[in-house]
Design an enzyme around this catalytic site. Structure first.
Site, PDB file in Angstrom:
ATOM      1  N   VAL A  40      76.828 -13.920  96.293  1.00 59.82           N
ATOM      2  CA  VAL A  40      77.595 -14.228  97.509  1.00 59.82           C
ATOM      3  C   VAL A  40      77.404 -13.098  98.528  1.00 59.82           C
ATOM      4  CG1 VAL A  40      79.943 -14.503  98.441  1.00 59.82           C
ATOM      5  CG2 VAL A  40      79.301 -15.665  96.301  1.00 59.82           C
ATOM      6  N   GLY A  50      88.433 -20.752  87.270  1.00 62.56           N
ATOM      7  CA  GLY A  50      88.619 -22.062  86.648  1.00 62.56           C
ATOM      8  C   GLY A  50      89.521 -22.961  87.475  1.00 62.56           C
ATOM      9  N   ASP A  51      90.195 -23.901  86.817  1.00 58.10           N
ATOM     10  CA  ASP A  51      90.948 -24.900  87.588  1.00 58.10           C
ATOM     11  C   ASP A  51      92.130 -24.307  88.364  1.00 58.10           C
ATOM     12  OD1 ASP A  51      92.328 -24.459  85.256  1.00 58.10           O
ATOM     13  OD2 ASP A  51      92.643 -26.562  84.762  1.00 58.10           O
ATOM     14  N   ILE A  90      84.657 -19.446  80.680  1.00 57.12           N
ATOM     15  CA  ILE A  90      83.889 -19.677  79.442  1.00 57.12           C
ATOM     16  C   ILE A  90      84.180 -21.059  78.856  1.00 57.12           C
ATOM     17  CG2 ILE A  90      83.775 -17.217  78.834  1.00 57.12           C
ATOM     18  CD1 ILE A  90      85.888 -17.892  76.597  1.00 57.12           C
ATOM     19  N   ASP A  91      85.256 -21.715  79.326  1.00 57.32           N
ATOM     20  CA  ASP A  91      85.741 -22.933  78.656  1.00 57.32           C
ATOM     21  C   ASP A  91      84.881 -24.186  78.917  1.00 57.32           C
ATOM     22  OD1 ASP A  91      87.851 -21.380  77.798  1.00 57.32           O
ATOM     23  OD2 ASP A  91      89.171 -21.981  79.432  1.00 57.32           O
ATOM     24  N   ARG A 131      78.379 -16.508  58.158  1.00 56.32           N
ATOM     25  CA  ARG A 131      77.702 -17.365  57.181  1.00 56.32           C
ATOM     26  C   ARG A 131      77.079 -16.515  56.061  1.00 56.32           C
ATOM     27  NH1 ARG A 131      74.440 -22.161  57.850  1.00 56.32           N
ATOM     28  NH2 ARG A 131      74.583 -21.975  60.094  1.00 56.32           N
ATOM     29  N   ARG A 181      88.416 -18.246  54.239  1.00 52.64           N
ATOM     30  CA  ARG A 181      88.864 -17.117  55.066  1.00 52.64           C
ATOM     31  C   ARG A 181      88.857 -17.572  56.529  1.00 52.64           C
ATOM     32  NH1 ARG A 181      89.604 -15.359  50.703  1.00 52.64           N
ATOM     33  NH2 ARG A 181      89.149 -13.294  49.859  1.00 52.64           N
ATOM     34  N   HIS A 223      89.214 -12.470  72.220  1.00 59.70           N
ATOM     35  CA  HIS A 223      88.664 -12.087  73.526  1.00 59.70           C
ATOM     36  C   HIS A 223      87.246 -11.538  73.474  1.00 59.70           C
ATOM     37  CE1 HIS A 223      92.829 -12.642  74.683  1.00 59.70           C
ATOM     38  NE2 HIS A 223      92.374 -12.818  75.899  1.00 59.70           N
TER      39      HIS A 223
END
Ligand code: F6P
Length: 318
Positions: free
Chosen positions: A24, A103-104, A127-128, A155, A243, A249
């Site tokens: 910007v 966001g919104d 991030i959502d 894993r 587990r 965050h």
């Protein structure tokens, strides 16, 4: 004709916000506009925390996570009196237009300012990936990469110990991070608001996995269920010891991926172009790999269910 624009980040931070601010600033200066940074989102606008930015102000920022302008949540911005003070502060600097990244909640603030004759363009920074008008939001790809990296590590240890790993990811009320990461790591189960929580089905799936595998992975979107309780249920009702890990965050930090940097940069340039054209009350969206500007109201309310569509594919993959 606009001469001075302000830029702010608001709501939860997202990797790539710095790249968007940089874009910007650089695009504004290239078009002979003055550009001002508003610190700490709408709170900073209300408190008058505003400073002129130059090309150099945004050097060395593109690769950094977080937002150097700072961010905040200010629910009181819905009150007209609060916005009036904020607008007076903008007027003191002669700022006639804004790019609001977030966001919104950020979009609703921009819309309210637009209705008070401040020209605003929104950029989707969260991030959502929960803004229906755009295929991707700035920060989603980086958070997804962080989750996949963490689950790959879990894993390893799960498999060594013949365990089930339950991982809670962010997303507020949207299951995008859970379902995308579920596909990317080959999880056994994904639980999010779009899939619903079905305990018996989860248990059956984990028992089935236990017949042929040394581990199982369950991705759970935050707020849908308590992952520690789910770990106890899986330990009690399946052959696996379970587990739970809440990633928290950590998902919001880190260097933005190249994809987020590019998305943020091209969206930032497009936002300035839209302001120069005289547009306002719009947000920039990526739709089928193309950038478009659509009214914020439309972006927030349109129906696009990308999560359920991905979940259908997920179920075919196991
Ligand atoms: O909107 C981004 C987000 O990280 C959500 O995924 C999460 O629900 C929320 O923000 C957490 O907010 P806070 O950092 O204020 O706890």
């Amino acid at each position: 004709m606009i001469r001075k624009i302000g830029v702010l980040t608001s709501g939860g931070d997202a990797p790539g916000m710095n790249a968007a601010i940089r874009a910007v600033v650089r695009a504004a200066i290239s078009n002979d506009l003055e550009v001002y940074g508003i610190y700490d989102g709408y709170r900073g606008m209300y408190e008058g925390k505003i400073e002129r930015l130059h090309r150099k102000s945004v050097s060395e920022r593109i690769n950094r996570g977080g937002t150097f302008l700072g961010t905040a949540r200010l629910p009181e911005f819905k009150y007209r009196e609060i916005r009036e003070v904020a607008i007076e502060n903008l007027q003191e600097y002669g700022i006639d237009a804004l790019v609001c990244i977030g966001g919104d909640g950020t979009y609703r603030g921009a819309l309210a300012l637009d209705e008070m004759n401040i020209k605003c363009i929104g950029l989707p920074g969260t991030i959502d990936n929960d803004i229906p008008g755009t295929d991707y939001t700035i920060g989603f790809d980086t958070a997804l990469t962080t989750i996949v990296d963490a689950v790959d590590k879990l894993r390893d240890t799960s498999s060594s110990h013949r365990r089930c790993s339950i991982i809670e990811v962010m997303g507020r009320n949207c299951g995008a991070l859970a379902i995308w990461s579920g596909i990317a790591v080959g999880a056994e189960v994904v639980v999010c608001s779009e899939t619903g929580y079905h305990e018996d089905e989860i248990v059956d799936k984990i028992c089935e996995a236990a017949r042929s595998k040394r581990h199982a992975i369950v991705l759970v979107a935050e707020k849908v269920t308590d992952v520690n309780k789910l770990a106890k249920i899986i330990t009690d009702r399946t052959p696996f010891d379970a587990r739970a890990t809440i990633l928290g965050h950590i998902q919001r930090g880190g260097c933005p991926t190249p994809r987020d940097r590019v998305l943020a940069s091209i969206m930032g340039v497009k936002a300035v172009e839209e302001l120069i054209k005289g547009n306002s009350g719009c947000c920039i969206c990526e739709v089928n790999n193309e950038l478009v500007a659509i009214p914020i109201e439309q972006a927030l309310t349109m129906k696009r269910d990308q999560v359920s569509e991905k979940y259908r594919a997920f179920k075919e993959l196991w």
